[in-house]
Scaffold this active site. Structure first.
Site, short mmCIF file in Angstrom:
data_model
loop_
_atom_site.label_atom_id
_atom_site.label_comp_id
_atom_site.label_asym_id
_atom_site.label_seq_id
_atom_site.Cartn_x
_atom_site.Cartn_y
_atom_site.Cartn_z
N ASP A 185 0.93 -0.99 -0.05
CA ASP A 185 -0.18 0.37 0.01
C ASP A 185 0.99 1.04 0.31
O ASP A 185 0.37 2.26 0.37
CB ASP A 185 -0.60 -0.01 0.92
N LYS A 244 2.12 2.09 -5.18
CA LYS A 244 2.33 1.10 -6.53
C LYS A 244 1.87 2.03 -7.90
O LYS A 244 2.22 2.10 -8.81
CB LYS A 244 2.71 -0.11 -6.34
N GLY A 293 -4.37 -4.77 -3.90
CA GLY A 293 -5.52 -3.98 -3.63
C GLY A 293 -4.71 -1.52 -4.43
O GLY A 293 -3.98 -1.66 -3.66
N HIS A 294 -5.00 -1.85 -5.81
CA HIS A 294 -4.80 -0.52 -5.82
C HIS A 294 -5.70 0.22 -6.13
O HIS A 294 -6.27 0.08 -6.74
CB HIS A 294 -3.72 -0.85 -7.28
N GLN A 338 2.22 -6.13 -2.81
CA GLN A 338 2.64 -6.09 -1.48
C GLN A 338 4.26 -6.01 -1.41
O GLN A 338 3.86 -4.23 -1.99
CB GLN A 338 2.55 -7.62 -1.44
N LEU A 376 3.94 12.27 0.95
CA LEU A 376 4.84 13.41 1.18
C LEU A 376 3.61 14.60 1.99
O LEU A 376 3.33 14.25 3.44
CB LEU A 376 5.64 14.36 0.37
P1 GDP Z 1 -0.65 0.41 -3.42
O1 GDP Z 1 -1.50 -1.47 -3.06
O2 GDP Z 1 0.87 0.38 -3.87
O3 GDP Z 1 -0.99 0.90 -4.68
O4 GDP Z 1 -1.55 1.44 -2.79
P2 GDP Z 1 -2.93 1.74 -2.36
O5 GDP Z 1 -3.37 2.25 -3.54
O6 GDP Z 1 -3.40 0.40 -1.85
O7 GDP Z 1 -2.81 2.83 -1.14
C1 GDP Z 1 -1.79 3.55 -1.71
C2 GDP Z 1 -3.43 4.57 -1.28
O8 GDP Z 1 -2.74 5.87 -1.64
C3 GDP Z 1 -4.79 5.43 -2.25
O9 GDP Z 1 -5.31 5.59 -1.66
C4 GDP Z 1 -3.91 5.91 -3.15
O10 GDP Z 1 -4.96 7.09 -3.23
C5 GDP Z 1 -3.28 7.32 -2.63
N1 GDP Z 1 -2.05 7.54 -3.26
C6 GDP Z 1 -1.24 7.69 -3.73
N2 GDP Z 1 -0.16 8.10 -3.61
C7 GDP Z 1 -0.94 9.75 -2.76
C8 GDP Z 1 0.24 10.47 -2.64
O11 GDP Z 1 1.15 10.71 -2.64
N3 GDP Z 1 -0.21 10.83 -1.33
C9 GDP Z 1 -1.67 10.96 -0.76
N4 GDP Z 1 -3.11 11.50 -0.36
N5 GDP Z 1 -2.19 9.83 -1.02
C10 GDP Z 1 -1.79 9.18 -2.17
P1 IMO Z 2 -0.71 -4.59 -2.10
O1 IMO Z 2 -0.33 -5.04 -4.00
C1 IMO Z 2 -0.82 -4.17 2.34
C2 IMO Z 2 -0.42 -8.80 3.84
C3 IMO Z 2 -1.83 -9.19 4.10
C4 IMO Z 2 -1.64 -10.22 5.33
C5 IMO Z 2 -0.46 -11.01 4.96
C6 IMO Z 2 -0.57 -11.83 4.42
O2 IMO Z 2 -1.89 -3.65 -2.25
O3 IMO Z 2 0.24 -3.79 -1.37
P2 IMO Z 2 -2.64 -13.09 2.45
O4 IMO Z 2 -4.01 -12.69 2.19
O5 IMO Z 2 -1.12 -12.03 1.31
O6 IMO Z 2 -1.98 -14.27 2.96
O7 IMO Z 2 -1.91 -11.93 3.55
O8 IMO Z 2 0.09 -10.20 3.69
N1 IMO Z 2 -1.64 -8.21 2.49
C7 IMO Z 2 -1.19 -6.78 2.02
N2 IMO Z 2 -0.77 -5.59 2.48
N3 IMO Z 2 -0.83 -4.36 0.65
C8 IMO Z 2 -1.20 -6.06 0.18
O9 IMO Z 2 -1.24 -5.55 -1.31
C9 IMO Z 2 -1.56 -7.24 0.44
N4 IMO Z 2 -1.09 -8.40 0.02
C10 IMO Z 2 -1.41 -8.87 1.56
O10 IMO Z 2 -2.38 -8.05 4.99
O11 IMO Z 2 -0.81 -9.28 6.25
MG MG Z 3 -3.01 -1.41 -1.72
#
Ligand code: GDP
Ligand code: IMO
Ligand code: MG
Length: 426
Positions: A10, A13, A37-38, A220, A328
């Site tokens: 999270d 990415k 989850g992105h 991840q 940031l």
């Molecule tokens: P990922 O799993 O690495 O793709 O990240 P996620 O999408 O799960 O979580 C990142 C969250 O932060 C999302 O809700 C994005 O929309 C948000 N996000 C990404 N970059 C920024 C940033 O620079 N600032 C803020 N405030 N939110 C961001």
């Molecule tokens: P993205 O791509 C954050 C965590 C789960 C749990 C552990 C094992 O959005 O960054 P699993 O279902 O993979 O066997 O769970 O890994 N986990 C993540 N945490 N971002 C993710 O993906 C994750 N995918 C799995 O919360 O702790």
């Molecule tokens: Mg995510």
């Protein structure tokens, strides 16, 4: 080039891959599944992706490599949801490796049964069946995408798979698997998946031979890597950049520039050690300003200060060339910002995370405090728009993690991104 998460997932990415995808010819996922989850924000539209490569939003050719575990029903649901949002997803824009192992309903069941039975010791998985599906892959029992074209001869494979699962299910007091019902489910979904199935290793090798730009998208983060992460509180795949090669069918030099995505603070979903976790108002504030709720499960993410020990370790084990420093803006307005620079454990000072889970849980962070900034960085698109203190923070982070910053992200919106060093030009 390869994008990977540098912390516990999270990190943003999806946003960065979407931004970079305009200059890539292909985006390829190489591990994980729909546990990812992105969230991508483009103008007024928000896209939530789990299994599909983030390039799909720009219409860049998207590839799901053999290293991914694929839930066919989740795939269909995600494609339908994105199609309803106006995206076009066809066999011309999406290819799935015919060697991908499938996540079946029995994997999801087993994931949940184990988590429910584990009480306080649970991993806190996403309950998507990721772990059980990878277990069957290495156990040589998996049903793969290519098997969907040969369902009439599936029985010998099902014998092996169901014998294994029925024994496990019996241990939980669950009835044996209904073989005919499972076959029927597979028959119903087969054609949908098969339209995208390809020998993806050929696609990526040909693209490479023609000098095309392939962007590998990791899911991840390094601290969730099954070898290098906070075991056993990890996911069941290798999340480091080297997996890009094994997970798509290219040689070991495939990764190219490795961009580690790193949040300006730290978050974690699920159980496991987290040395810099905050249980106070500041932790609460980071969660609120950063909107730290999981995209997949809606769970609240645990929040804490930036941990330079962990990120230095991540960059080293994953071979990170440069980092994208995200979110940031979430630190705007804090009087002071802390950075973890080392750990104390039983009178010793450590510069790395120890291997044992109990020691990982016992380390105490050593902090360095720097002054915060009161100006807003939200939406900044150039280095010149950043307050001097924010730049000082970034420079100190670079020094501590032994890795330079290539990009800075200042909001969820695609274009609110500062390019410091172009990952495609290396
Ligand atoms: P990922 O799993 O690495 O793709 O990240 P996620 O999408 O799960 O979580 C990142 C969250 O932060 C999302 O809700 C994005 O929309 C948000 N996000 C990404 N970059 C920024 C940033 O620079 N600032 C803020 N405030 N939110 C961001
Ligand atoms: P993205 O791509 C954050 C965590 C789960 C749990 C552990 C094992 O959005 O960054 P699993 O279902 O993979 O066997 O769970 O890994 N986990 C993540 N945490 N971002 C993710 O993906 C994750 N995918 C799995 O919360 O702790
Ligand atoms: Mg995510």
């Amino acid at each position: 080039m390869t994008v990977i998460g540098g912390q516990w997932g999270d990190e943003g990415k999806g946003k960065i891959v979407d931004w970079l995808a305009s200059r890539a010819d292909m985006v390829a996922r190489f591990q994980g599944g729909h546990n990812a989850g992105h969230t991508l924000v483009v103008g007024n539209e928000t896209y939530k992706l789990s299994l599909l490569p983030s390039g799909i939003v720009r219409g860049t050719l998207s590839v799901i490599g053999n290293g991914v575990v694929l839930d066919p029903w989740a795939l269909k649901a995600e494609i339908e949801k994105l199609t309803a949002q106006g995206l076009s997803i066809t066999p011309e824009s999406l290819q799935i490796a015919d060697t991908c192992p499938l996540i079946l309903p029995i994997h999801r069941d087993l994931d949940a049964l184990r988590e429910d039975a584990s009480g306080k010791g649970k991993i806190g998985t996403t309950r998507r069946g990721i772990g059980p599906a990878y277990e069957d892959k290495v156990g040589r029992r998996a049903i793969r995408v290519c098997d969907l074209a040969h369902l009439d001869s599936l029985d010998p494979q099902l014998d092996r798979l169901l014998a294994h699962h029925d024994a496990l299910r019996a241990g939980f007091g669950e009835p044996p698997i209904d073989r005919e019902a499972l076959k029927e489910q597979l028959r119903e979904i087969a054609d949908f998946v098969l339209q995208f199935a390809k020998p993806v290793w050929i696609t990526v090798n040909e693209a490479r031979a023609r000098g095309k730009r392939i962007l590998f998208e990791g899911a991840q983060g390094v601290l969730l890597d099954v070898d290098h992460g906070t075991y056993p509180f990890v996911t069941s795949s290798n999340t480091i950049a080297g997996t890009a090669a094994a997970g798509t069918g290219l040689g070991p030099s495939a990764a190219g520039f490795v961009l580690g995505i790193v949040k300006a603070y730290t978050t974690r979903v699920g159980s496991g050690p987290f040395p810099t976790e905050l249980h106070d108002d500041i932790g609460q504030r980071l969660g609120e300003r950063g909107r730290e709720f999981g995209t997949v499960t809606g769970r609240k993410r645990r929040c804490g200060w930036f941990d330079a020990v962990l990120v230095r370790q991540s960059c080293a084990v994953a071979g990170v060339t440069g980092i994208a420093f995200t979110k940031l803006d979430v630190l705007d307005g804090l009087d002071e910002i802390r950075i973890c620079t080392g750990y104390k454990l039983g009178g010793r000072t450590l510069g790395h995370l120890p291997a044992h889970a109990a020691e990982q849980a016992a380390v105490e962070p050593v902090y360095e405090t720097i002054e915060g900034w009161q100006q807003s960085t939200a939406g900044a698109r150039s280095w010149a728009q950043l307050p001097a203190q924010a730049i000082k923070y970034i420079r100190r982070v670079e020094e501590l993690i032994h890795c330079p910053v290539a990009l800075v992200s200042t909001s969820p919106e695609r274009e609110d991104t500062i390019l410091v060093r172009d990952p495609f030009s290396d």
